[in-house]
Every structure is written in structure tokens, then in C-alpha cells.
Design a protein around this motif. Structure first.
Motif, mmCIF file in Angstrom:
data_model
loop_
_atom_site.group_PDB
_atom_site.id
_atom_site.type_symbol
_atom_site.label_atom_id
_atom_site.label_comp_id
_atom_site.label_asym_id
_atom_site.label_seq_id
_atom_site.Cartn_x
_atom_site.Cartn_y
_atom_site.Cartn_z
ATOM 1 N N ARG A 117 20.152 79.577 14.164
ATOM 2 C CA ARG A 117 20.306 78.329 13.420
ATOM 3 C C ARG A 117 18.983 77.808 12.861
ATOM 4 O O ARG A 117 17.960 77.876 13.534
ATOM 5 C CB ARG A 117 20.863 77.244 14.347
ATOM 6 N N THR A 118 19.055 77.273 11.661
ATOM 7 C CA THR A 118 17.904 76.581 11.097
ATOM 8 C C THR A 118 17.723 75.283 11.883
ATOM 9 O O THR A 118 18.709 74.627 12.234
ATOM 10 C CB THR A 118 18.160 76.251 9.610
ATOM 11 N N ILE A 119 16.476 74.922 12.158
ATOM 12 C CA ILE A 119 16.213 73.706 12.927
ATOM 13 C C ILE A 119 16.546 72.479 12.069
ATOM 14 O O ILE A 119 16.078 72.380 10.933
ATOM 15 C CB ILE A 119 14.737 73.674 13.363
ATOM 16 N N PRO A 120 17.362 71.560 12.589
ATOM 17 C CA PRO A 120 17.705 70.380 11.790
ATOM 18 C C PRO A 120 16.452 69.644 11.331
ATOM 19 O O PRO A 120 15.493 69.501 12.085
ATOM 20 C CB PRO A 120 18.515 69.524 12.770
ATOM 21 N N GLU B 288 34.589 87.192 14.375
ATOM 22 C CA GLU B 288 35.409 88.280 14.913
ATOM 23 C C GLU B 288 34.730 89.631 14.702
ATOM 24 O O GLU B 288 34.241 89.928 13.613
ATOM 25 C CB GLU B 288 36.766 88.261 14.195
ATOM 26 N N ASP B 289 34.710 90.437 15.753
ATOM 27 C CA ASP B 289 34.190 91.790 15.653
ATOM 28 C C ASP B 289 35.393 92.718 15.866
ATOM 29 O O ASP B 289 35.928 92.781 16.964
ATOM 30 C CB ASP B 289 33.113 92.006 16.729
ATOM 31 N N LEU B 290 35.827 93.383 14.841
ATOM 32 C CA LEU B 290 37.091 94.126 14.930
ATOM 33 C C LEU B 290 37.002 95.345 15.846
ATOM 34 O O LEU B 290 35.992 96.039 15.869
ATOM 35 C CB LEU B 290 37.521 94.597 13.539
ATOM 36 N N ASP B 291 38.086 95.573 16.536
ATOM 37 C CA ASP B 291 38.212 96.776 17.343
ATOM 38 C C ASP B 291 38.788 97.857 16.444
ATOM 39 O O ASP B 291 39.948 97.788 16.058
ATOM 40 C CB ASP B 291 39.205 96.512 18.488
ATOM 41 N N ASP C 73 24.451 85.788 20.493
ATOM 42 C CA ASP C 73 24.556 84.378 20.892
ATOM 43 C C ASP C 73 25.934 83.818 20.524
ATOM 44 O O ASP C 73 26.779 84.515 19.956
ATOM 45 C CB ASP C 73 23.420 83.560 20.257
ATOM 46 N N ALA C 74 26.146 82.560 20.851
ATOM 47 C CA ALA C 74 27.458 81.941 20.640
ATOM 48 C C ALA C 74 27.840 81.932 19.158
ATOM 49 O O ALA C 74 29.011 82.090 18.814
ATOM 50 C CB ALA C 74 27.454 80.522 21.191
#
Ligand code: CFM
Ligand code: HCA
Length: 531
Positions: free
Chosen positions: A40-43, A393-396, A386-387
Motif C-alpha cells: 500500500r501507498t502510505i496515506p 483470487e488465485d485460481l486453482d 500479504d492480506a
């Protein structure tokens, strides 16, 4: 550059400095260095990044000409994506579908936010179907869609059954990921699920390939297409410059996938290999030498004497033209200093063109690429998930036992034995000089410091940086939209780019620029940041 880095960091609050420290690397191609990327870019920081919707709708699906791409959201999001990316297309005939000049939107209003927008979305799909009778309709979710919970996938299924055409949705809300990059992944997934492999067409040529991650900005893909055609290589489909949905449906019948922009499309390359056994190689058609190398690598894959001879002849002929122009221009621009900050691949690819002119790239970075685009794919197993990444989604993907090309898998193994490289991208950092400064997600403050320190002759970036940089008296070449220029791929493109560099660098006009705020500041103030 270490001193510059220190100066940049000194202005930040301690926590911010700690994070930005890891996103700025004084390069040493001889050792393994880690960079912080895709976080993430820092706010509070003014980033150049765009959103997930931009990466999905604008970048990957934007250049498809015969899919009606409907934006489900407020009109601003649609307007943003309307013809802003200079992706060209060339329908086979005048009556062939081409929806690129249009923008389609549900134009969500307050009422739809409160009571839901699914009804309006269905109406929009029916209307688009009646007016245009397209082969496929795609729905793109903007931020509010995710917040209010409209189910675009359920709507797509219902409309597919009702209208009898391919209809699919993308959960590509702007905030879904940390940048455009999440949108690429989401786009790849849905193309894989809803289009790829739906048309088992008979062979169309002896050497069948796909080009992945080339979006035909300024006509770049046209240059590549022309060379393939001359060489006798059948380009089944490009994802997604100058593409049709039909061509994507039979793309799985290719013998080889070529990945141009690794960042935006490596997912499809990997999925196609797992499911269909199609190997992939990294190519780069930006830069005359790189284009030649890429063409030769394709010929080497097929190992056909006639193809090899043709490719060699094309390369020899074109390189002679390129060299004549390069020799005339190089002395005029050699030794100039450039820096480039672009979204993903281009900050790397364009270094080849600069190298050919003897222009030194002192600093470069991506807006949203991942560590593998900097450090090479070898680091993929070590990248922390990370979260934000887990949110995508990472497809199976499973092997298709019927259509899997065992012949290609065997060919791959054999060529690898002989040292041929597949599924590999070494990243930008090993290609950059020692002590060059590599920066991820550069911001305005850092840009200003970079200009003061390096006094570059040229800055390459996008529209958000352009005018600020020019007011420093430094010319800016847009490497996103090419400033209405291009194409810059292959041999003609290289010549085009050299000439453009001569025009931009061999002039004193920029030294005369005097920004009004330098003479007469409108506001004068000071600021203290507490750590
Ligand atoms: Fe790939 Fe691109 Fe790029 Fe990209 Fe982009 Fe682009 Fe880009 Mo702008 S797909 S990563 S998301 S090469 S739109 S055509 S120019 S930031 S460097
Ligand atoms: C995007 C598209 C963009 C923006 C270019 C720019 C493009 O990221 O949504 O900032 O000038 O190439 O059009 O990258």
C-alpha cells in the motif's frame, strides 16, 4: 545516490522513512538486493498509481474491440476510461464490430446506491445487446458496487442465459488491491475462466503463437504483427492489443506463448501452461536489438530451417536500416542522462532503446510492479503474501487431460537441456548499472529531489508528472501514451524513437523555461512534521 536517498528520507516522519527506505535501492547488479514493492501507498503521499478498475477495465480489457465493456458505476469512472489509453485497433472490414470509440456505463445514481443497481445493470446489458448485438458483454465493477453488494456475476449468468451470448463480470472495484496490478490479475482470471479454450479450432499455420501483454499503444502491436506475418509465424491472438474475443477463444491452440509485459499477464501464461502445456518465453520488442533477439528466439523454438533463414534475413535487412539512423543520431544524444518511472514493464523495456543511443539511465522504477519485475522470477517463492494479495483470487488450475500438449512439454524439456530459457524473467535490476537508483512507487517529493540531484536531460513518465517536470526545464517523454507518437516497437519503431529523442534532446528550448512560481511565488509558507 546514497546521499540523495538520505536527504529524501530525512524529510519523512520516522515510520514513513523506514518504509520508503526499503522501496529505494542503490543498485548493485552483482548482488541480490531486495526491494519493497506491491504494498500500500502510505496515506498522505502523492502517488502516481491508479486503481484496480483501471488495471482491469482500462488496461487488459480496454483494447478488446468486439466485447461491449460495460462499466457498472458512476459516470466519472466510465468517462475516465474512455479513449484515454491510445490503444489502437484495426477491424478486418469496415462493418466488423469495433466498440473502442464508445463508452458504456450504467451511470449509477444515488438511488441505485441506496436501493441497489442490479436492475439498472440488467437494463443496460439488454439495451447494449439490442443496439449492438455483440459477441460478448463484460461488466466492470467500480468501488460503490462492492460497497453495496451488487452481484455482477449473478447478473452476468442470468443475462448469458437470457441473451444466449457470452457475458461475464469482473469484481475489480478500485479499492480491491493496492494498485492497477490487482486489476490485471482479476482480468487474467476472468479471461481464463470465460473465454480461453472455448473454441477448439483446427490449425491455421505451421508456427502458431500468442503474444501476451502487448496492448497496441500507438500502434506498437501492428509493427510486431507485420514482422510475424512476413516471417510466416501465425499470430493467433494478442492479449489484448488489436484483439477479438474470437481469437482469444482459440488461443489455447498455440504452440508458444510470448510474454511482453510480464507484470500484467504472467498469470495467463502460467495458467495456459498448466492446463494446456503451452510453454512461454519472455520477449521484448522495444529496442532494435531486443526485437531481433526475440524474433530469433521464436525461430529457435520452432527449429525450422526455412523459418530461421527468413527471420535472419528480416533481421539483417532491418538492422541495416536501424544502424544507419542510429549512427547519425547517437553522437548528438550520447552521454545524456535520463530517468524513467512508468507503471510496469516499460521502465525496464525502454532502457534498451536508451542504451542503443548511449543515453544513461540513472534512475528508474515502477508504479506497481512486484518484486519479481525488479529482481527476477527467482524471488517469487520468497515473496510474502500479504492480506492485500490474498484478497485477489488465485485460481486453482488443473491439467486438461484431453487437450494438454505432451508434444510441447517434451519439446520444452529438450530445449531446456540445450540451455534455452523458458518461463523466465530476470527483472530490471540486474540490467541496470551499478549505483543507479531504483525506486518503487515514486512520489512527487522524491521526483523533485531526483531532478535537483541529477539535473536529467530527459524524464520519462506519464501525464501526472509531465507538467511539473517541464516546469523544472526538463523535457518529459510520456512512455504511457507516447505523447501522441509511436509506434516504438521493432525496427521501424526504434528508428521512430531515435528521431524523437533527437528532437527532444538536441534542443536548447527547455533551458529557457522559467516557471512563474519561481519568479513570483503565490504562496510562501513553512511546515514542520513531528516524528
Ligand atoms: Fe504493462 Fe502496459 Fe506497463 Fe501496464 Fe499501465 Fe500501459 Fe504502463 Mo500505463 S500493461 S505494466 S498497467 S506495459 S497502462 S500499456 S503504459 S502503466 S508501463
Ligand atoms: C492507468 C493508465 C495509464 C495512465 C497513464 C498516465 C496509461 O494506469 O490507468 O499516468 O499518464 O498508460 O494510460 O497508465
Amino acid at each position: 545516490p546514497s546521499k540523495l536517498k538520505e536527504e529524501i528520507l530525512a524529510k519523512y516522519p520516522r515510520k514513513v522513512a523506514r518504509k520508503r527506505d526499503k522501496a529505494m535501492v542503490v543498485n548493485d547488479p552483482g548482488v541480490d538486493q531486495e526491494i519493497l514493492a506491491n504494498v500500500r501507498t502510505i496515506p498522505g503521499i502523492i502517488t502516481q498509481r491508479g486503481c484496480t478498475y483501471a488495471g482491469c477495465k482500462g488496461v487488459v480489457l480496454g483494447p478488446t474491440r468486439d466485447i461491449v465493456n460495460i462499466v457498472h458505476g458512476p459516470i466519472g469512472c466510465s468517462f475516465y476510461a474512455w479513449l484515454t489509453r491510445r490503444n489502437q485497433t484495426r477491424p478486418a472490414t469496415e462493418t466488423d464490430a469495433n466498440y473502442i470509440p464508445y463508452t458504456f456505463s450504467t451511470d449509477m445514481q444515488d438511488e441505485n446506491i441506496v436501493f441497489g443497481g442490479e436492475v439498472k445493470l440488467k437494463e443496460a446489458i439488454r439495451e447494449a445487446y439490442e443496439l449492438f448485438n455483440p459477441g460478448a458483454i463484460a461488466i466492470f465493477s467500480t468501488c460503490p458496487v462492492g460497497l453495496i453488494g451488487d452481484d455482477v456475476h449473478a447478473v452476468a449468468r442470468e443475462m448469458k442465459a437470457e441473451l444466449g451470448i457470452n457475458c461475464f463480470g469482473f469484481s475489480c472495484e478500485g479499492y480491491r488491491g493496492v494498485s492497477q496490478s490487482a486489476g490485471h490479475h482479476i482480468a487474467n482470471n476472468q479471461l481464463y475462466k470465460h473465454i480461453l479454450g472455448t473454441d477448439d479450432r483446427a490449425r491455421m499455420g505451421k508456427f502458431q503463437v500468442n503474444l501476451l501483454g502487448e496492448y497496441n499503444i500507438g500502434g506498437d502491436a501492428f509493427e510486431i504483427e507485420a514482422l510475424f506475418e512476413e516471417a510466416g509465424i501465425t499470430l493467433l491472438s494478442t492479449f489484448s492489443g488489436n484483439s477479438t474475443v474470437e481469437s482469444m477463444a482459440y488461443a489455447h491452440t498455440a504452440d508458444l506463448n510470448m510474454v511482453m509485459c510480464h507484470r500484467s499477464i504472467n498469470y495467463i501464461a502460467e495458467m495456459m501452461e498448466t492446463k494446456f502445456g503451452i510453454p512461454w518465453i519472455k520477449v521484448n520488442f522495444v529496442g532494435a536489438k531486443s526485437a531481433a533477439k526475440s524474433l530469433k528466439k521464436i525461430a529457435e523454438f520452432f527449429g525450422d530451417a526455412e523459418l530461421t533463414a527468413k527471420v535472419d534475413a528480416i533481421v539483417a535487412r532491418e538492422m541495416a536500416k536501424v544502424e544507419a539512423v542510429r549512427e547519425a543520431i547517437k553522437p548528438k544524444v550520447e552521454g545524456k542522462v535520463a530517468m524513467m518511472f512508468v507503471g510496469g514493464s516499460r521502465a525496464h523495456h525502454y532502457q534498451d532503446l536508451f542504451g542503443e543511443l548511449g543515453i544513461q539511465v540513472v534512475s528508474a522504477g515502477y508504479e506497481f510492479a512486484h518484486r519479481d519485475d525488479y529482481e527476477g522470477r527467482k524471488v517469487i517463492p520468497n515473496i510474502k503474501i500479504d492480506a492485500d494479495t490474498r484478497n485477489i483470487e488465485d485460481l486453482d488450475v488443473e491439467k486438461d487431460d484431453v487437450r494438454f500438449r505432451n508434444d510441447l512439454a517434451a519439446k520444452k524439456a529438450e530445449l531446456m537441456e540445450a540451455g534455452y530459457k523458458f518461463s523466465d524473467y530476470e527483472g530490471m535490476m540486474p540490467d541496470m548499472k551499478k549505483n543507479s537508483l531504483v525506486i518503487d512507487d515514486v512520489n512527487h517529493w522524491e521526483t523533485e529531489k531526483l531532478i535537483e540531484f541529477y539535473q536529467p536531460d530527459l524524464f520519462c513518465a506519464g501525464i501526472k508528472e509531465k507538467y511539473v517536470v517541464q516546469k523544472y526545464g526538463v523535457p518529459l517523454k510520456q512512455l504511457h501514451n507516447y505523447d501522441y507518437g509511436g509506434p516504438y516497437t521493432c525496427f521501424e519503431g526504434a528508428i521512430n524513437f531515435y528521431q524523437e529523442m533527437q528532437r527532444m534532446l538536441d534542443t536548447k528550448i527547455w533551458k529557457l523555461v522559467d516557471a512563474p512560481w519561481k519568479r513570483e511565488p503565490e504562496i510562501v509558507g513553512s511546515m514542520t512534521i513531528e516524528a
